[in-house]
Design a protein around this motif. Structure first.
Motif, PDB file in Angstrom:
ATOM      1  N   GLN A  27       0.829  -1.200   0.000  1.00  0.00           N
ATOM      2  CA  GLN A  27       0.000   0.000   0.000  1.00  0.00           C
ATOM      3  C   GLN A  27       0.871   1.261   0.000  1.00  0.00           C
ATOM      4  O   GLN A  27       1.736   1.452   0.863  1.00  0.00           O
ATOM      5  N   ARG A  39      -9.456   8.905   0.386  1.00  0.00           N
ATOM      6  CA  ARG A  39     -10.320   7.757   0.093  1.00  0.00           C
ATOM      7  C   ARG A  39      -9.961   6.589   1.030  1.00  0.00           C
ATOM      8  O   ARG A  39      -8.807   6.300   1.261  1.00  0.00           O
ATOM      9  N   THR A  53      -3.410   2.971  -1.141  1.00  0.00           N
ATOM     10  CA  THR A  53      -3.775   1.691  -1.752  1.00  0.00           C
ATOM     11  C   THR A  53      -2.599   1.240  -2.607  1.00  0.00           C
ATOM     12  O   THR A  53      -1.519   1.837  -2.570  1.00  0.00           O
ATOM     13  N   SER A  54      -2.805   0.176  -3.371  1.00  0.00           N
ATOM     14  CA  SER A  54      -1.688  -0.364  -4.145  1.00  0.00           C
ATOM     15  C   SER A  54      -1.523   0.351  -5.481  1.00  0.00           C
ATOM     16  O   SER A  54      -2.456   0.988  -5.989  1.00  0.00           O
ATOM     17  N   THR A 108      -4.183  -0.886  -7.968  1.00  0.00           N
ATOM     18  CA  THR A 108      -5.527  -0.295  -7.852  1.00  0.00           C
ATOM     19  C   THR A 108      -5.552   1.083  -8.528  1.00  0.00           C
ATOM     20  O   THR A 108      -6.545   1.451  -9.163  1.00  0.00           O
TER      21      THR A 108
END
Ligand code: PCA
Length: 326
Positions: A144, A164, A203-204, A207
């Motif tokens: 992440q 987010r 996030t990754s 994504t």
């Protein structure tokens, strides 16, 4: 004539027998079929179908089409699907031990994540079993990282930004960073960026790529905060009702699906960072003050998590840290 009728009757009985022997299982996920997780599930479904001689057919219900991500365990318990895939940290409220893989900065690379899973799995399995579910396998998302619409030199730069989030653990992390959490499902991230509803997210890389976030989120800091895993599970009662050979095929194929998934995740991690760069995203390591501050927040999160989990936290982290080679 009589002979023909008998033959027809025999063929009909055979077909009916085959039809009875074929079970169709629904596998509900909140993610896309095209993602590496989805592709791994489809490969697993093909493997099971072949190895069971067609006795078990798995149908992937992707994109939250059967139930939204957070409601998938309930949908499986209620018999609306026989299997489900969820992000394990999303279960942390009801199953605190499932949140171990969202404690920031505990795992630095895939080998760490694999070791953590080794110690987490024996504790998570009974938690699933207590809910009438059988944990089959788990596959991590790539590490992440922190996306932002503007450069971030320190945590102060994140204050007040709309960040987010994807579950309660990421909400808590956003709060610790002083950002405003905005819940957006993974499959809706692209739209949220285009509509200017979010300024940052953790996030990754994959994504970010799948949601083509580069027009809005132009900075990606490789903070390698954690490796959340998706868990795939089946309804225990449904498993028991399967004919034994099909059940054994399904269970025997799960470790292979897990191994393929981990390899696919490593590959997706590499490819997607390159892809972000190709689309003009600035990929950087966090500046030292930012890195330091993030680590402190990670420690705070870890303390809160340990308080919630109690002694089971030791059952994971003591063997995990004592088996570390670095
Ligand atoms: N992608 C999913 C979960 C973790 C990840 O890398 C998401 O952003 O919702």
């Amino acid at each position: 004539m009589l002979r023909r009728t008998m033959l027809q009757a025999a063929a009909g009985a055979l077909l009916a027998g085959q039809a009875r022997a074929t079970a169709t299982w629904r596998l509900a996920t909140g993610y896309r079929a095209e993602s590496f997780h989805g592709q791994n599930l489809l490969a697993w479904a093909r493997q099971v179908e072949q190895a069971s001689g067609g006795a078990l057919h798995i149908e992937l219900q992707a994109n939250g089409s059967l139930a939204p991500l957070a409601q998938i365990p309930a949908a499986v318990r209620e018999g609306r699907a026989e299997m489900g895939e969820v992000i394990m940290t999303g279960l942390a409220k009801e199953m605190p031990i499932a949140g171990a893989d969202a404690v920031p900065f505990v795992t630095r690379h895939y080998d760490d994540a694999q070791r953590l899973w080794l110690h987490q799995r024996p504790l998570v399995e009974p938690a699933f079993a207590a809910r009438g579910l059988r944990l089959l396998f788990a596959v991590p998302w790539p590490p992440q990282g922190l996306y932002c619409s503007k450069p971030v030199a320190s945590v102060q730069d994140l204050r007040g930004l709309r960040m987010r989030t994807y579950n309660a653990t990421t909400v808590r992390i956003a709060e610790l960073l002083g950002a405003t959490p905005v819940d957006v499902a993974m499959i809706d991230v692209g739209r949220a960026v285009t509509e200017g509803r979010i300024d940052a997210m953790i996030t990754s890389a994959v994504t970010g790529v799948e949601n083509r976030v580069w027009d809005g989120l132009k900075f990606f800091y490789e903070i390698n905060a954690w490796f959340p895993k998706n868990a795939v599970f089946a309804d225990e009662a449904a498993l028991r009702s399967l004919p034994a050979p099909a059940r054994e095929t399904l269970l025997a194929s799960a470790p292979q699906a897990e191994a393929r998934g981990w390899a696919a995740s490593r590959q997706a991690a590499r490819d997607s960072v390159d892809e972000l760069r190709r689309h003009g995203v600035k990929v950087e390591l966090p500046a030292p003050p930012l890195a330091l501050h993030l680590r402190r927040l990670g420690e705070r999160f870890a303390l809160e998590w340990i308080r919630e989990v109690g002694p089971q936290a030791n059952a994971i982290f003591i063997p995990y840290h004592s088996s570390s080679t670095s």
